[in-house]
Write an enzyme that holds these catalytic residues in place. Structure first.
Site, PDB file in Angstrom:
ATOM      1  N   ASP A 124      -0.676  -0.712  -6.145  1.00 57.60           N
ATOM      2  CA  ASP A 124       0.537  -0.932  -6.929  1.00 57.60           C
ATOM      3  C   ASP A 124       0.176  -1.494  -8.299  1.00 57.60           C
ATOM      4  OD1 ASP A 124       3.523  -1.456  -7.279  1.00 57.60           O
ATOM      5  OD2 ASP A 124       2.731  -3.481  -7.485  1.00 57.60           O
TER       6      ASP A 124
ATOM      7  N   TYR B 233       1.487  -3.949 -16.898  1.00 58.45           N
ATOM      8  CA  TYR B 233       0.297  -4.712 -16.523  1.00 58.45           C
ATOM      9  C   TYR B 233      -0.883  -4.376 -17.430  1.00 58.45           C
ATOM     10  CZ  TYR B 233       2.737  -5.424 -12.003  1.00 58.45           C
ATOM     11  OH  TYR B 233       3.643  -5.722 -11.019  1.00 58.45           O
TER      12      TYR B 233
ATOM     13  N   LYS C 182       5.141   1.504 -12.368  1.00 56.06           N
ATOM     14  CA  LYS C 182       6.482   1.124 -12.810  1.00 56.06           C
ATOM     15  C   LYS C 182       6.668   1.423 -14.288  1.00 56.06           C
ATOM     16  CE  LYS C 182       5.826  -2.880  -9.795  1.00 56.06           C
ATOM     17  NZ  LYS C 182       4.354  -2.750  -9.801  1.00 56.06           N
TER      18      LYS C 182
ATOM     19  N   HIS D  29      10.993  -1.070 -13.496  1.00 58.35           N
ATOM     20  CA  HIS D  29      10.442  -2.409 -13.323  1.00 58.35           C
ATOM     21  C   HIS D  29      11.496  -3.508 -13.268  1.00 58.35           C
ATOM     22  CE1 HIS D  29       6.365  -4.565 -14.127  1.00 58.35           C
ATOM     23  NE2 HIS D  29       7.119  -5.291 -13.341  1.00 58.35           N
TER      24      HIS D  29
ATOM     25  N   ILE E 161       2.786  -6.463  -1.005  1.00 61.09           N
ATOM     26  CA  ILE E 161       1.784  -6.137  -2.029  1.00 61.09           C
ATOM     27  C   ILE E 161       1.047  -7.418  -2.436  1.00 61.09           C
ATOM     28  CG2 ILE E 161       1.403  -5.017  -4.262  1.00 61.09           C
ATOM     29  CD1 ILE E 161       2.699  -3.123  -2.408  1.00 61.09           C
TER      30      ILE E 161
ATOM     31  N   LYS F 110      -2.107  -9.665  -3.919  1.00 63.49           N
ATOM     32  CA  LYS F 110      -3.116  -9.406  -4.957  1.00 63.49           C
ATOM     33  C   LYS F 110      -4.177 -10.497  -4.921  1.00 63.49           C
ATOM     34  CE  LYS F 110      -3.363 -11.174  -8.678  1.00 63.49           C
ATOM     35  NZ  LYS F 110      -3.492 -11.553 -10.104  1.00 63.49           N
TER      36      LYS F 110
ATOM     37  N   ARG G  19     -10.814 -12.850  -0.231  1.00 64.06           N
ATOM     38  CA  ARG G  19      -9.361 -12.863  -0.064  1.00 64.06           C
ATOM     39  C   ARG G  19      -8.821 -11.445   0.111  1.00 64.06           C
ATOM     40  NH1 ARG G  19      -8.338 -17.843   1.568  1.00 64.06           N
ATOM     41  NH2 ARG G  19      -8.602 -19.452  -0.050  1.00 64.06           N
TER      42      ARG G  19
ATOM     43  N   ASN H 125      -6.724 -10.603   3.419  1.00 65.43           N
ATOM     44  CA  ASN H 125      -5.338 -10.154   3.362  1.00 65.43           C
ATOM     45  C   ASN H 125      -5.112  -8.827   4.065  1.00 65.43           C
ATOM     46  OD1 ASN H 125      -4.604 -12.413   1.867  1.00 65.43           O
ATOM     47  ND2 ASN H 125      -4.690 -11.364  -0.105  1.00 65.43           N
TER      48      ASN H 125
END
Length: 292
Positions: free
Chosen positions: A44, A49, A74, A107, A236, A238, A244, A248
């Site tokens: 995603d 971004y 987005k 978005h 989602i 990050k 990590r 996750n």
């Protein structure tokens, strides 16, 4: 193995995605490569971004076939409007280096200029009908935004990506999504954007979540992600830290009890951690999305 969710148009999407919000471009390639090696198959990103190009590079470096990676991005509010949003699709696919997108969403709702939002969504409908995208959706839409959009358009969004986490579950948003067959997707699933109770550190240190984590021999983050998945949401998370990223993803081989799910539900404060969607306007969040 990542569980799959079926969207309202029959497209399947991995339930657990990998996010790159606030990930600097120079760290994005390595982070996404690590995620893909770990097993994530849903990435995603967003035009705003400013790391779509690096996401595309990581996917190419992975060697995975295009149809094995679900790509979601987005459109930013500066590119709302029918023709502008069609052009935004071209900018995003050019940076990502792909011909089609699996999921393209708006978005923000931008309620003060909602006519432009509606025009942008109509462009998404055109892209879907023409086969340029496999599914379309929205992000940060509250129930009133959804109702206004649905009254003015033809295709129901497949996804609404919002800020649900244990401290801000937004049950009214989830109920509105469910009433229309819209999948709720969590962009801050473990509270990384929260600004109260110590932010993400506070939620990770929450005694209720910590107690459940200890009971299962898991981390608090894993418990929160499991809470989302068992309640039917897409999540989602990050990170740029390899350990990590792996942690996750390791959430598919244990199950929370109904009492544990209820205990986490009980942590909801009703307090938003991120910005109010109504505050996101071209005046407050001016951002030009580069052509290349």
């Amino acid at each position: 193995m990542n569980h799959a969710l079926e969207l309202d148009n029959g497209v399947t999407m991995p339930a657990l995605g990998f996010g790159v919000f606030q990930t600097p471009p120079d760290e994005t390639v390595t982070a996404v490569e690590t995620a893909l090696r770990t097993g994530y198959r849903h990435i995603d990103t967003a035009a705003a971004y400013l790391n779509e190009r690096e996401v595309g590079e990581a996917i190419r470096r992975s060697g995975l076939p295009r149809d094995e990676v679900f790509i979601e991005t987005k459109v930013w509010i500066s590119d709302y409007g029918y023709d502008e949003t069609l052009h935004a699709f071209g900018k995003s696919t050019g940076k990502l280096g792909v011909g089609t997108l699996d999921l393209l969403i708006l978005h923000q709702p931008m309620p003060v200029y909602f006519d432009r939002t509606i025009a942008a969504y109509r462009a998404l409908e055109t892209l879907l009908v023409n086969g340029n995208v496999r599914a379309i959706g929205v992000s940060n839409f509250m129930p009133d935004h959804l109702e206004t959009l649905l009254d003015a358009t033809t295709i129901v969004p497949a996804v609404n990506q919002v800020e649900p986490h244990p401290y801000f579950a937004q049950p009214e948003v989830q109920a509105a999504d469910a009433a229309h067959g819209i999948l709720t997707q969590a962009w801050s699933p473990i509270g990384g954007i929260t600004f109260y109770r110590g932010g993400a550190a506070g939620m990770l240190a929450d005694p209720v979540i910590g107690g459940i984590a200890a009971e299962h021999g898991r981390s608090p983050a894993q418990v929160m992600l499991r809470w989302h998945l068992q309640q039917g949401r897409s999540a989602i998370p990050k990170s740029v830290r390899p350990e990590r990223i792996v942690e996750n993803f390791d959430v598919f081989d244990f199950e929370l009890t109904p009492a544990e799910l209820e205990a986490i539900d009980g942590l909801d404060t009703g307090e938003r951690g991120g910005p109010d969607p109504a505050s996101i306007t071209p005046e407050t969040f001016a951002r030009t999305i580069p052509e290349a």
